[in-house]
Design an enzyme around this catalytic site. Sequence first.
Site, mmCIF file in Angstrom:
data_model
loop_
_atom_site.group_PDB
_atom_site.id
_atom_site.type_symbol
_atom_site.label_atom_id
_atom_site.label_comp_id
_atom_site.label_asym_id
_atom_site.label_seq_id
_atom_site.Cartn_x
_atom_site.Cartn_y
_atom_site.Cartn_z
ATOM 1 N N HIS A 133 36.091 -1.563 -9.813
ATOM 2 C CA HIS A 133 37.076 -1.200 -8.565
ATOM 3 C C HIS A 133 38.169 -0.980 -9.147
ATOM 4 C CE1 HIS A 133 34.027 -2.912 -5.399
ATOM 5 N NE2 HIS A 133 33.682 -3.437 -6.247
ATOM 6 N N CYS A 136 29.904 -0.069 -7.388
ATOM 7 C CA CYS A 136 29.937 -1.453 -6.528
ATOM 8 C C CYS A 136 28.299 -1.228 -5.787
ATOM 9 C CB CYS A 136 30.898 -1.745 -5.681
ATOM 10 S SG CYS A 136 30.216 -3.792 -5.492
#
Length: 163
Positions: free
Chosen positions: A108, A14
């Site tokens: 994630h 991310c």
Amino acid sequence: KEAIEEGKVFLAICGGYRILGRYQDANGATLGLELFNFYTEETTDHFAGNIIVETDENYNLIGFENHVGKTYLNGLKPLGRVIFGFGNNGEDKTEGMRYKNTIGTYLHGPLLPNNPRLCDKIIEAALRNKYGTVELEKLDDSLEFETRRKILELIDPKFTSLA
């Protein structure tokens, strides 16, 4: 940059992924380390949800993505092709980036436990980089693969064969 070129292992998820390239924040400021020639634009689009990615290495990755940036690779090799979800920008079906032993991704959720093959490849690359030839003992990943199957079934039963 030298460590990347030497094949050291980097996993950036991310915001860590974004910072490897260049990105513009909501205020127009240009940020990032610019270690790679890709860029991310802040957007009002919110890319959140489960994601399935097909890799060139004959296995699929699963995870959860949650980002508001659109990343464009400028010809850099993606980590994989999006089967389900949004990926880098919701447009070109790419997800993440891969260069030598550096991986950047929006997956994630938790990336390594949900993707034991990727985890093994990362460990193997790190050990090979440090010690040369490495042969890992095969572990029983049946629990991880059953978990993957359940996650894929919850996304859509048609995906359970991708576990």
